[in-house]
Design a protein around this motif. Sequence first.
Motif, PDB file in Angstrom:
ATOM      1  N   UNK A 144      -5.024 -21.878 -29.247  1.00 13.74           N
ATOM      2  CA  UNK A 144      -5.384 -20.800 -30.205  1.00 13.74           C
ATOM      3  C   UNK A 144      -6.338 -21.250 -31.252  1.00 13.74           C
ATOM      4  N   UNK A 145      -6.579 -22.649 -31.312  1.00 17.16           N
ATOM      5  CA  UNK A 145      -7.621 -23.229 -32.147  1.00 17.16           C
ATOM      6  C   UNK A 145      -9.030 -22.468 -31.568  1.00 17.16           C
ATOM      7  N   UNK A 146      -9.190 -22.009 -30.502  1.00 18.76           N
ATOM      8  CA  UNK A 146     -10.377 -21.474 -30.144  1.00 18.76           C
ATOM      9  C   UNK A 146     -11.103 -20.492 -31.238  1.00 18.76           C
ATOM     10  N   UNK A 147     -10.246 -19.495 -31.562  1.00 24.72           N
ATOM     11  CA  UNK A 147     -10.570 -18.420 -32.257  1.00 24.72           C
ATOM     12  C   UNK A 147     -10.317 -18.726 -33.815  1.00 24.72           C
ATOM     13  N   UNK A 148      -9.658 -19.751 -33.944  1.00 21.06           N
ATOM     14  CA  UNK A 148      -9.098 -19.869 -35.497  1.00 21.06           C
ATOM     15  C   UNK A 148     -10.115 -20.534 -36.417  1.00 21.06           C
ATOM     16  N   UNK A 149     -10.115 -20.231 -37.309  1.00 21.35           N
ATOM     17  CA  UNK A 149     -11.093 -20.470 -38.558  1.00 21.35           C
ATOM     18  C   UNK A 149     -10.582 -21.641 -39.491  1.00 21.35           C
ATOM     19  N   UNK A 150      -9.297 -21.710 -39.562  1.00 20.14           N
ATOM     20  CA  UNK A 150      -8.623 -22.858 -40.065  1.00 20.14           C
ATOM     21  C   UNK A 150      -7.515 -23.534 -39.128  1.00 20.14           C
ATOM     22  N   UNK A 151      -7.694 -24.642 -39.046  1.00 22.83           N
ATOM     23  CA  UNK A 151      -6.906 -25.338 -37.985  1.00 22.83           C
ATOM     24  C   UNK A 151      -5.840 -26.567 -38.831  1.00 22.83           C
ATOM     25  N   UNK A 152      -4.788 -26.369 -38.790  1.00 26.55           N
ATOM     26  CA  UNK A 152      -3.980 -27.483 -39.437  1.00 26.55           C
ATOM     27  C   UNK A 152      -3.716 -28.935 -38.722  1.00 26.55           C
ATOM     28  N   UNK A 153      -3.975 -30.106 -39.334  1.00 24.60           N
ATOM     29  CA  UNK A 153      -3.749 -31.384 -38.530  1.00 24.60           C
ATOM     30  C   UNK A 153      -2.391 -31.812 -39.103  1.00 24.60           C
ATOM     31  N   UNK A 154      -1.440 -31.894 -38.566  1.00 22.78           N
ATOM     32  CA  UNK A 154      -0.238 -32.165 -39.240  1.00 22.78           C
ATOM     33  C   UNK A 154       0.203 -33.865 -39.011  1.00 22.78           C
ATOM     34  N   UNK A 155      -0.427 -34.490 -38.238  1.00 23.21           N
ATOM     35  CA  UNK A 155      -0.001 -36.054 -37.993  1.00 23.21           C
ATOM     36  C   UNK A 155      -1.194 -36.911 -38.356  1.00 23.21           C
ATOM     37  N   UNK A 156      -2.296 -36.528 -39.034  1.00 23.41           N
ATOM     38  CA  UNK A 156      -3.095 -37.552 -39.207  1.00 23.41           C
ATOM     39  C   UNK A 156      -3.302 -37.386 -41.036  1.00 23.41           C
ATOM     40  N   UNK A 157      -3.461 -38.802 -41.601  1.00 27.59           N
ATOM     41  CA  UNK A 157      -3.481 -38.552 -43.409  1.00 27.59           C
ATOM     42  C   UNK A 157      -5.003 -38.229 -43.398  1.00 27.59           C
ATOM     43  N   UNK A 158      -5.564 -37.738 -44.354  1.00 33.84           N
ATOM     44  CA  UNK A 158      -6.833 -37.201 -44.915  1.00 33.84           C
ATOM     45  C   UNK A 158      -7.793 -38.381 -44.692  1.00 33.84           C
ATOM     46  N   UNK A 159      -7.398 -39.387 -45.226  1.00 31.15           N
ATOM     47  CA  UNK A 159      -8.176 -40.718 -45.236  1.00 31.15           C
ATOM     48  C   UNK A 159      -8.677 -40.862 -43.694  1.00 31.15           C
TER      49      UNK A 159
END
Length: 734
Positions: A601-616
């Motif tokens: 589903x990420x193929x057409x998404x413009x925003x993709x959540x990343x739940x398991x990695x810290x921002x830094x």
Amino acid sequence: MQQSSSSSVGSVGACGNTYDDSTQALKRRKLEEPQKQPLVAEPGAIGLDRDDRVDRSVAFQVRKLLNTITTACASSNKRAAAASGDERAVLRRAAHALADFAKQEENVDVLVAEGAIEVVVPLLSLFQPAEPSYLEYVVTSTGGEEIEKEACFVLGLLAIKAEHQHAIADKGALQGLVGLLKQHVPSRCPPGPGASVARRAADAITNLAHENVGIKCRVRSEGGVPPLVALLESFDAKVQRAAAGALRTLAFKNEENKNMIVECNALPTLIQMLRSADMGIHYEAVGVIGNLVHSSQHIKKTVLQEGALQPVIGLLSSKCAESQREAALLLGQFATTTDDYKAKIVQRGAVPPLILMLGQGDVQLKEMAAFALGRLAQNADNQAGVVEAGGLRPLLELLESRNGNLQHNAAFALYGLADNEDNVADIVRDGGVQRLQQAELIVQASKDCVQKTIKRLEEKITGKVLHQILYTMYSSERVIQQRVATALTRLAHSNDLKQAFVDRRGLQILVEMLIEGKTPTLQAEAAAALYELADKANATAPQDFTPSVPQPPVYLGQQYVNNPTLSDVTFVIEDRKFFAHRIALLASSDAFRAMFEGTFREKAATEIPIPNIRYEVFERMMHCIYTGSVEVPDELAQELLQAADQYMLDGLKRLAEATIGRGLTVASLLHIHELADDYTAPQLAHSCAMYSLHHYKEVVEAMPAEEVDKLMRRMVPMLSDSLTRTLVAVHTAP
């Protein structure tokens, strides 16, 4: 023996020690003195009552004795010939009582302070004829021999303390002592009453000249050397020993005295004394010869020309350990003359007794035997013979001694033995390389010598020597297989590693040795050997474990990191947006390619959540994708490894692995190895294996034995497979 010796391997330092046993000789002779008289003379003869002997101080009693001697001498009409029998008896008893006091070292200073030197020295010449000559024998006795003997004995005891030596000499003692030697020198007739006087006079000269250069020269100037040489032929064995002991002291580090002793034709008699069945005689004789030849090449050659070599070799089998020690030291000196004499010493049978001496309990005996063998081993014709005679193993064992001189002499001998190609396989088979590497050496010279020995062995591990060593790996004895495999990790050249460790199963031997070893020491040796082998193999043909970065077709550059310009995808991490560009992500890894080109589903998404990695962590990951490099802090390395594995970023993974590997500790080893397994990180797994081998002792101390065993069984097979591939690659590389 009053002699020091040295040997060298380039800058390697001294091999020998300095020995001066004149004081020991005196103590030995003191024990021979019969105790016929009481501590002080009879009260009626000297004027002391029994209460005086018990209650008065030593100083008081000594003062009374000295007064008695002075009075008796004054009443004898100036010459001993006029002294009555009673006067001689008084003098003898008083002198003997003084000697009894002087035997106690704590009394020596008291005697000197009370004037004993000034009173006793005149007794030496009291009975001498006006013109003594040692060229003719006079059988008549002066009747004063007992007094002269006691006077010599007292002065010899006082001279044990170096601070009194010059005072004794300055009062004329040397003239008196030399006069007694000349008076009693006749040696070709049966012993007369003066033999004990000559012996005590020689002993006194020994103690006066002990470590005193000035007095040694004064004895020579007073004419003391010729009568001492003549006394070597005395019928009395004790006189022979005493004369030799004095010559031994006079010859120590004094070239003028050495030359005079030789000029007086002492060598033929000394060499005959070497063959004496009397241990005391041949011990003193070999001591004199040793001091004569020390640092005097011309005297050394003269001694050999006079025929000293064979009797000295014979002393190696003496029942007297001191004679054996001196003979071994002297042979080491002879071996420095020419290579021809090195060979002669071996041909005449010196090696077997020297090797036997290496196993004795006497440390100095072992030290001198190792010294002699070390000198002999510097000759190519002797090296194989020493090993064949069984000298290798005891020399290797001496490296474990806690005596610095003994260690160094053994190390120097092994350095010589390693120069012969025929010995290399024996050294390896007997565990010599391991002993050289593990020896806890005390002095730097020994450490340098051992390193040069290992270097010499490395240079010889080629051609027929290598084939000979490899053949021993077929031995049915596992311990020999292990010694050879362990040694070759240090000695073998890189081009020969495959042959030794793949073709001849050396690597398998080491792995089994580590995992199945019966002792912790054996396992530690295997760990060290595997580490050295891996280090050498990787240095020759580095595996593809160095940190590298991915090589995509294009890097957008630092300015586009988290830049909304032309951004076509946004990631949301911890409620924060991160702007990205699909083209950069598609080029970076198969994981992003599948995300944007597949059915996800990420193929057409413009925003993709990343739940398991810290921002830094995500930010640094993206920085690597956009620029091809990134700094990996220690505190983020494990999270970056996880992220790199998740998104299949090989370059970032290697950077993270390298950072984690550099921070390995014993405490973190198990956890990091688990991490390497979980995220398929071969470089990190390799780092864990190398760390555990390099720090094997600390790992064993920190973990239960079963944990160590489990860890090694997991790590080592992987390392073994990796090493095998590397060694094959090295061998097949153009």
